[in-house]
Design a protein around this motif. Structure first.
Motif, PDB file in Angstrom:
ATOM      1  N   LEU A 124       7.776 -19.914  -7.901  1.00  0.00           N
ATOM      2  CA  LEU A 124       6.643 -20.600  -7.275  1.00  0.00           C
ATOM      3  C   LEU A 124       5.369 -20.478  -8.110  1.00  0.00           C
ATOM      4  N   PHE A 125       5.255 -19.383  -8.836  1.00  0.00           N
ATOM      5  CA  PHE A 125       4.018 -19.158  -9.589  1.00  0.00           C
ATOM      6  C   PHE A 125       3.769 -20.235 -10.629  1.00  0.00           C
ATOM      7  N   SER A 126       4.857 -20.728 -11.232  1.00  0.00           N
ATOM      8  CA  SER A 126       4.668 -21.737 -12.276  1.00  0.00           C
ATOM      9  C   SER A 126       4.120 -23.039 -11.692  1.00  0.00           C
ATOM     10  N   CYS A 127       4.235 -23.200 -10.372  1.00  0.00           N
ATOM     11  CA  CYS A 127       3.687 -24.386  -9.714  1.00  0.00           C
ATOM     12  C   CYS A 127       2.197 -24.254  -9.436  1.00  0.00           C
ATOM     13  N   LEU A 128       1.670 -23.051  -9.610  1.00  0.00           N
ATOM     14  CA  LEU A 128       0.278 -22.790  -9.230  1.00  0.00           C
ATOM     15  C   LEU A 128      -0.689 -22.935 -10.382  1.00  0.00           C
ATOM     16  N   GLY A 129      -0.168 -22.935 -11.592  1.00  0.00           N
ATOM     17  CA  GLY A 129      -1.043 -23.055 -12.749  1.00  0.00           C
ATOM     18  C   GLY A 129      -1.324 -21.723 -13.420  1.00  0.00           C
ATOM     19  N   ALA A 182      -3.935 -19.879 -13.959  1.00  0.00           N
ATOM     20  CA  ALA A 182      -4.839 -18.853 -13.440  1.00  0.00           C
ATOM     21  C   ALA A 182      -4.094 -17.797 -12.639  1.00  0.00           C
ATOM     22  N   PHE A 183      -2.909 -18.137 -12.151  1.00  0.00           N
ATOM     23  CA  PHE A 183      -2.200 -17.164 -11.332  1.00  0.00           C
ATOM     24  C   PHE A 183      -1.131 -16.413 -12.105  1.00  0.00           C
ATOM     25  N   ARG A 184      -1.222 -16.523 -13.432  1.00  0.00           N
ATOM     26  CA  ARG A 184      -0.274 -15.767 -14.247  1.00  0.00           C
ATOM     27  C   ARG A 184      -0.416 -14.269 -14.028  1.00  0.00           C
ATOM     28  N   SER A 187       2.555 -11.647 -13.002  1.00  0.00           N
ATOM     29  CA  SER A 187       3.018 -10.443 -13.701  1.00  0.00           C
ATOM     30  C   SER A 187       2.944  -9.220 -12.792  1.00  0.00           C
ATOM     31  N   GLU A 188       1.923  -9.187 -11.931  1.00  0.00           N
ATOM     32  CA  GLU A 188       1.808  -8.099 -10.946  1.00  0.00           C
ATOM     33  C   GLU A 188       3.022  -8.097 -10.003  1.00  0.00           C
ATOM     34  N   TYR A 189       3.289  -9.263  -9.455  1.00  0.00           N
ATOM     35  CA  TYR A 189       4.376  -9.395  -8.482  1.00  0.00           C
ATOM     36  C   TYR A 189       5.726  -9.094  -9.146  1.00  0.00           C
ATOM     37  N   ALA A 225       6.410  -7.362 -11.780  1.00  0.00           N
ATOM     38  CA  ALA A 225       6.571  -5.951 -12.144  1.00  0.00           C
ATOM     39  C   ALA A 225       7.017  -5.119 -10.944  1.00  0.00           C
ATOM     40  N   LYS A 226       6.438  -5.418  -9.795  1.00  0.00           N
ATOM     41  CA  LYS A 226       6.788  -4.670  -8.577  1.00  0.00           C
ATOM     42  C   LYS A 226       8.225  -4.978  -8.147  1.00  0.00           C
ATOM     43  N   VAL A 227       8.596  -6.235  -8.234  1.00  0.00           N
ATOM     44  CA  VAL A 227       9.968  -6.604  -7.855  1.00  0.00           C
ATOM     45  C   VAL A 227      10.971  -5.970  -8.827  1.00  0.00           C
ATOM     46  N   SER A 235       8.013   2.994  -2.721  1.00  0.00           N
ATOM     47  CA  SER A 235       7.516   2.638  -1.385  1.00  0.00           C
ATOM     48  C   SER A 235       6.196   1.876  -1.467  1.00  0.00           C
ATOM     49  N   ARG A 236       5.379   2.227  -2.449  1.00  0.00           N
ATOM     50  CA  ARG A 236       4.130   1.481  -2.636  1.00  0.00           C
ATOM     51  C   ARG A 236       4.427   0.070  -3.156  1.00  0.00           C
ATOM     52  N   ASN A 237       5.351  -0.024  -4.093  1.00  0.00           N
ATOM     53  CA  ASN A 237       5.714  -1.342  -4.621  1.00  0.00           C
ATOM     54  C   ASN A 237       6.360  -2.213  -3.546  1.00  0.00           C
ATOM     55  N   ARG A 292       5.658  -2.077  -0.400  1.00  0.00           N
ATOM     56  CA  ARG A 292       4.539  -2.531   0.425  1.00  0.00           C
ATOM     57  C   ARG A 292       3.842  -3.730  -0.219  1.00  0.00           C
ATOM     58  N   ARG A 293       3.644  -3.695  -1.546  1.00  0.00           N
ATOM     59  CA  ARG A 293       2.982  -4.794  -2.262  1.00  0.00           C
ATOM     60  C   ARG A 293       3.832  -6.066  -2.245  1.00  0.00           C
ATOM     61  N   VAL A 294       5.125  -5.913  -2.446  1.00  0.00           N
ATOM     62  CA  VAL A 294       6.007  -7.079  -2.436  1.00  0.00           C
ATOM     63  C   VAL A 294       6.015  -7.702  -1.043  1.00  0.00           C
ATOM     64  N   ALA A 320       1.915 -17.006   5.184  1.00  0.00           N
ATOM     65  CA  ALA A 320       0.611 -17.430   5.720  1.00  0.00           C
ATOM     66  C   ALA A 320       0.151 -18.725   5.054  1.00  0.00           C
ATOM     67  N   LEU A 321       0.404 -18.837   3.754  1.00  0.00           N
ATOM     68  CA  LEU A 321       0.025 -20.057   3.044  1.00  0.00           C
ATOM     69  C   LEU A 321       0.774 -21.264   3.608  1.00  0.00           C
ATOM     70  N   PHE A 322       2.075 -21.101   3.830  1.00  0.00           N
ATOM     71  CA  PHE A 322       2.866 -22.204   4.377  1.00  0.00           C
ATOM     72  C   PHE A 322       2.370 -22.562   5.778  1.00  0.00           C
TER      73      PHE A 322
HETATM   74  C1  1PZ Z   1       1.023 -21.404  -3.427  1.00  0.00           C
HETATM   75  C2  1PZ Z   1       0.500 -20.044  -3.257  1.00  0.00           C
HETATM   76  C3  1PZ Z   1      -0.977 -19.915  -3.451  1.00  0.00           C
HETATM   77  C4  1PZ Z   1      -1.400 -18.550  -3.246  1.00  0.00           C
HETATM   78  C5  1PZ Z   1      -2.562 -18.207  -4.047  1.00  0.00           C
HETATM   79  C6  1PZ Z   1      -2.993 -16.820  -3.830  1.00  0.00           C
HETATM   80  C7  1PZ Z   1      -2.547 -15.919  -4.919  1.00  0.00           C
HETATM   81  C8  1PZ Z   1      -2.959 -14.528  -4.649  1.00  0.00           C
HETATM   82  C9  1PZ Z   1      -2.829 -13.680  -5.827  1.00  0.00           C
HETATM   83  C10 1PZ Z   1      -2.912 -12.230  -5.550  1.00  0.00           C
HETATM   84  C11 1PZ Z   1      -3.215 -11.511  -6.811  1.00  0.00           C
HETATM   85  C12 1PZ Z   1      -3.046 -10.032  -6.724  1.00  0.00           C
HETATM   86  C13 1PZ Z   1      -3.354  -9.420  -8.042  1.00  0.00           C
HETATM   87  C14 1PZ Z   1      -3.340  -7.975  -8.103  1.00  0.00           C
HETATM   88  C15 1PZ Z   1      -3.149  -7.188  -7.070  1.00  0.00           C
HETATM   89  C16 1PZ Z   1      -3.128  -5.727  -7.281  1.00  0.00           C
HETATM   90  O1  1PZ Z   1      -4.354  -5.153  -6.944  1.00  0.00           O
HETATM   91  C17 1PZ Z   1      -2.055  -5.070  -6.487  1.00  0.00           C
HETATM   92  C18 1PZ Z   1      -2.036  -3.659  -7.025  1.00  0.00           C
HETATM   93  O2  1PZ Z   1      -1.075  -2.887  -6.494  1.00  0.00           O
HETATM   94  P1  1PZ Z   1      -0.991  -1.353  -6.947  1.00  0.00           P
HETATM   95  O3  1PZ Z   1      -0.478  -1.311  -8.374  1.00  0.00           O
HETATM   96  O4  1PZ Z   1      -2.352  -0.758  -6.806  1.00  0.00           O
HETATM   97  O5  1PZ Z   1      -0.016  -0.729  -5.991  1.00  0.00           O
HETATM   98  N1  1PZ Z   1      -0.769  -5.731  -6.690  1.00  0.00           N
HETATM   99  C19 1PZ Z   1      -0.121  -6.430  -5.770  1.00  0.00           C
HETATM  100  O6  1PZ Z   1      -0.524  -6.515  -4.644  1.00  0.00           O
HETATM  101  C20 1PZ Z   1       1.179  -7.039  -6.226  1.00  0.00           C
HETATM  102  C21 1PZ Z   1       1.588  -8.344  -5.668  1.00  0.00           C
HETATM  103  C22 1PZ Z   1       0.536  -9.387  -5.538  1.00  0.00           C
HETATM  104  C23 1PZ Z   1       0.956 -10.792  -5.742  1.00  0.00           C
HETATM  105  C24 1PZ Z   1       1.469 -11.468  -4.556  1.00  0.00           C
HETATM  106  C25 1PZ Z   1       1.468 -12.923  -4.710  1.00  0.00           C
HETATM  107  C26 1PZ Z   1       2.612 -13.564  -4.098  1.00  0.00           C
HETATM  108  C27 1PZ Z   1       2.359 -14.979  -3.741  1.00  0.00           C
HETATM  109  C28 1PZ Z   1       2.804 -15.903  -4.763  1.00  0.00           C
HETATM  110  C29 1PZ Z   1       2.844 -17.289  -4.336  1.00  0.00           C
HETATM  111  C30 1PZ Z   1       3.556 -18.077  -5.314  1.00  0.00           C
END
Ligand code: 1PZ
Length: 215
Positions: free
Chosen positions: A56-61, A63-65, A69-71, A73-75, A108-110, A112-114, A123-125
């Motif tokens: 899905l990220f590649s559909c966002l452009g 800026a959301f790279r 990478s955050e997401y 890495a956690k997965v 467990s922290r990862n 939670r982030r995922v 929520a976006l949908f």
């Molecule tokens: C179509 C979808 C549009 C949605 C646009 C909103 C995008 C939100 C982007 C969120 C960016 C989060 C960037 C960094 C977050 C970090 O602070 C935390 C750190 O965790 P730590 O290492 O401290 O435990 N990282 C995260 O929370 C990892 C996951 C965040 C990304 C989730 C996005 C999923 C949605 C993708 C939709 C395609």
């Protein structure tokens, strides 16, 4: 061939995988109905399903790279953990025993982030479906403010809100996803329904171990 099959889209693949997860949760819950938290989820199936979301990220452009990478890495950490641990419960119990539930980089922290990422998409949908007047930026801003912003640092929030201005239009997103308005609506509803029990199940894992969810 003469048989017409509806082409699978990235979204429909994600949806099907989450429906499988939700189903496995259900059937196990019946068998283990004596257990308070209800059932179990295999870490390998869960983490593999979560890795599908990254398309899905590649559909966002561009800026959301950084979100990608955050997401990812956690997965990936959870995928690696699944080679050693069978269920979500196992990694949580391990971190509870070690006092590392909230430690940076712990499974467990990862997890939670995922989970927050899955909930953000849900929520976006919901926002996307609530009205066609809404731009993708408005829908994404509302969803992010509800689900993730409270737990992100000021710097991350600022970057995300700035990035929102680079999101594609609603119609462009549908094109990128290879969906029509109608097929997207159907798939988004299915994602909402399938992801919710998974998200709630994960929350119960923490709550039943007296771990607060305010982080
Ligand atoms: C179509 C979808 C549009 C949605 C646009 C909103 C995008 C939100 C982007 C969120 C960016 C989060 C960037 C960094 C977050 C970090 O602070 C935390 C750190 O965790 P730590 O290492 O401290 O435990 N990282 C995260 O929370 C990892 C996951 C965040 C990304 C989730 C996005 C999923 C949605 C993708 C939709 C395609």
């Amino acid at each position: 061939t003469t048989t017409k099959t509806r082409a699978k889209t990235p979204l429909s693949e994600i949806v099907e995988a989450f429906e499988e997860l939700a189903k496995s949760l259900n059937s196990r819950r019946i068998r283990n109905s004596d257990k308070g938290a209800g059932g179990e989820l295999r870490l390998d199936a869960f983490s593999k399903t979560c890795s599908l979301v990254s398309v899905l990220f590649s559909c966002l452009g561009l800026a959301f790279r950084f979100a990608e990478s955050e997401y990812v890495a956690k997965v990936r950490d959870l995928v690696e953990a699944s080679k050693e641990y069978n269920t979500l419960q196992t990694i949580l119990d391990l971190d509870v025993a070690n006092g590392t539930v909230r430690t940076s980089g712990s499974h467990s922290r990862n997890l939670r982030r995922v989970r927050q990422g899955l909930d953000l998409i849900r929520a976006l949908f919901e926002q996307f479906l609530s009205t066609t007047d809404y731009s993708l930026r408005e829908a994404a801003t509302t969803a992010y403010s509800q689900v993730c912003a409270p737990y992100h640092t000021w710097a991350v929030r600022t970057a995300v809100y700035a990035g929102m201005y680079t999101l594609p239009t609603r119609d462009q997103l549908l094109l990128n996803l290879n969906e029509t308005e109608h097929s997207a609506e159907k798939n988004m509803r299915r994602y909402i329904n399938a992801s919710l029990p998974v998200i709630e199940y994960i929350d119960r894992l923490y709550i039943s171990r007296n771990i607060r969810l305010d982080w």
